[in-house]
Scaffold this active site. Sequence first.
Site, PDB file in Angstrom:
ATOM      1  N   ARG A 104     -71.706 -57.319 -63.437  1.00 25.60           N
ATOM      2  CA  ARG A 104     -70.464 -58.083 -63.620  1.00 25.60           C
ATOM      3  C   ARG A 104     -70.553 -59.305 -62.728  1.00 25.60           C
ATOM      4  NH1 ARG A 104     -69.974 -58.374 -58.852  1.00 25.60           N
ATOM      5  NH2 ARG A 104     -67.974 -59.372 -59.186  1.00 25.60           N
ATOM      6  N   GLY A 105     -69.575 -60.199 -62.870  1.00 31.03           N
ATOM      7  CA  GLY A 105     -69.652 -61.491 -62.187  1.00 31.03           C
ATOM      8  C   GLY A 105     -70.142 -62.502 -63.200  1.00 31.03           C
ATOM      9  N   ARG A 123     -67.558 -59.270 -73.536  1.00 28.54           N
ATOM     10  CA  ARG A 123     -66.433 -59.638 -72.665  1.00 28.54           C
ATOM     11  C   ARG A 123     -66.026 -61.063 -73.020  1.00 28.54           C
ATOM     12  NH1 ARG A 123     -66.652 -57.854 -66.564  1.00 28.54           N
ATOM     13  NH2 ARG A 123     -64.413 -57.877 -67.011  1.00 28.54           N
ATOM     14  N   ASP A 162     -64.445 -67.372 -63.382  1.00 30.53           N
ATOM     15  CA  ASP A 162     -65.077 -66.912 -64.623  1.00 30.53           C
ATOM     16  C   ASP A 162     -65.083 -68.000 -65.687  1.00 30.53           C
ATOM     17  OD1 ASP A 162     -63.970 -64.350 -63.193  1.00 30.53           O
ATOM     18  OD2 ASP A 162     -65.622 -63.749 -64.503  1.00 30.53           O
ATOM     19  N   LYS A 206     -60.761 -63.344 -61.544  1.00 33.96           N
ATOM     20  CA  LYS A 206     -60.319 -61.956 -61.400  1.00 33.96           C
ATOM     21  C   LYS A 206     -58.821 -61.869 -61.149  1.00 33.96           C
ATOM     22  CE  LYS A 206     -62.221 -59.025 -61.751  1.00 33.96           C
ATOM     23  NZ  LYS A 206     -62.187 -58.353 -63.085  1.00 33.96           N
TER      24      LYS A 206
END
Lengths: 363, 363
Positions: free
Chosen positions: A67-68, A110, A256, A267
């Site tokens: 993730r990230g 995602r 993001d 986030k």
Amino acid sequence: MGDAPGNPLAGSNAFVGVAGFFTLRTVTWDDGRVRMIDQTALPNRFSYVVYTTPEQVASAIRTMVVRGAPAIGVAAAMGLALAARRSRATDLPGLVRDLEKSAAMLRSTRPTAVNLFWGIDRVLAKARASTSAKRAKEDVESEVKRMEDEDVATNRKLGGVGADLIRDGDTVLTQCNAGSLATVGYGTALGVIRAAVEQGKLVKVLVPETRPALQGARLTAFELARDGIPCTLIPDTAVGYMMSLGRVDRVVVGADRITRDGYVFNKIGTYQEAVLARRHGIPFHPAAPRSTFDLERAHDQVTIEERGAEEVVQIRGRRIAPKGVPVSNPAFDMTPPELVTSMITERGLVVPPFEETIAASMA
Amino acid sequence: MGDAPGNPLAGSNAFVGVAGFFTLRTVTWDDGRVRMIDQTALPNRFSYVVYTTPEQVASAIRTMVVRGAPAIGVAAAMGLALAARRSRATDLPGLVRDLEKSAAMLRSTRPTAVNLFWGIDRVLAKARASTSAKRAKEDVESEVKRMEDEDVATNRKLGGVGADLIRDGDTVLTQCNAGSLATVGYGTALGVIRAAVEQGKLVKVLVPETRPALQGARLTAFELARDGIPCTLIPDTAVGYMMSLGRVDRVVVGADRITRDGYVFNKIGTYQEAVLARRHGIPFHPAAPRSTFDLERAHDQVTIEERGAEEVVQIRGRRIAPKGVPVSNPAFDMTPPELVTSMITERGLVVPPFEETIAASMA
């Protein structure tokens, strides 16, 4: 490779590079295999997973093994490189069709981080520009290796830009994990911290645990402790109170997606940090590479991912809420440009008015 | 008495009173025994604990078997009534000395909620005003029974005052648990919700999980689901984002102490809710009985409890952060009067300027 269970801070020197920092790569291309640190097991267990199909990579992105935003951009690109390896197409159009099929699957994992789409598009463009299927397969592999190396170099550059903002003795509040583990290596927000430490500054980091997925508690605290950078973990509920006590000098977070009109998607919890920072006169900085900027979209054209209730009602398999209670679990939020002091990028600081400066610096 | 483990919402009718609401008493005096709902086991298991010594009650307050400012005020008072029962003193000064010894122990359990001290002082005053040890023991017991009944009556009154603010269809954001489980019964912030529902209004409640002790997820969601009041659980990180989406009409929270200068001490996370509410033009109301007001102290004379790191680094026995990471875990925070729209009390709404109105309404 893995640590014994137990104290993850008592690791081997394998974790420490020349600069003294955590230098293992979060995602790496290993001749037809994608190797990743399994982030779902941290901090209790440090281990790698190895994937050989794009489907496995897609699943790893979906379940947050990786993730990230920068890390999933590179991971998705590598997923496509796996697709290229496995393709039986003998001509270029056939190979491109196979890649486009895998690309669609990887895109659906995602929706919010734009780096995912950036990574996929970059590999597709490389394949399309090739002259044969054989050549395209080679080009795709060298491209993902280049992306992997570029990510670390970009973060070091960005880190240097941000480090100049940090004063000796500062306490920096972050959110989630925008560190080595959110990138191939070095990190964005934590890259800024690392670069400030490399400049000889004492920097302390205040780490909100970042519910529901606890990336602050599980990943950021782990990384910083490994690197010997002083940090204090707090519940997400304590962010405002810490600011009111004067315990935060600056906020540095990852991103993001940053849209052309200067809205920062990051986030969940970032927006409220920005509002609280403004009330307390604390500078607020997203730190993000070029690949996080979306020059094609304004803020109202971005989808914020809603994740499952189980992330909220269970922690590590233990139920913490009554069964059947309705849950809202947005994975990201949106911070408007008026709450942003400046943006830290490898191309320098981006300052207001963002609707003009983003286009100019990121073109 | 206890539910089978499993779905705690599938309870018996024993939980539902004439008004259809959760009417079990959180703390009750049962002829020389103090009976409490064990809140540490909720929502997984509903059970009672019974105590016969003041030391047991002190330990229950410290470990949050019972929590919530009004509930611990009554619990501490009942702890003193147990001390009175157990005292071997034959004269009044001897009994008062025994009570004062237990009072000191009960006072040391938690520093922030003023109700604790209020409950203890009220019982001590009753004993001191008696004419004999025998008579004092009777007086103390009737006093704690009166306090138990008064708590519910006060909350119903306070609920009615607050309910008039709520419009049909409103979504109310709360924090922590200021419900039946934070009082003897009916609740303060959730008392306002219950009273609005009793007025025939549709009210939805947005419940932040309230890390670290998760009173929102474990207790508030449990209570509301039991009562059939619609609620949605969110991570604490999503409070600001929900407001930015227009999903919050009003904030109603409890309080652990309100000082004479209008500062509201309540569960950690309340302050940032108030700041965010102000940014979004959302009214913010603490709901608290007279016993929560501290007319003797200004905000800089209050101690905010710092609790242990284990509440943050472990959840239900599972480690979620690296071993040895430093933690800051303040249990409460302080909201300044300029962020408060009005205070909901059993004596009516208290409105700004609070430094004048609190003294006038609470004298």
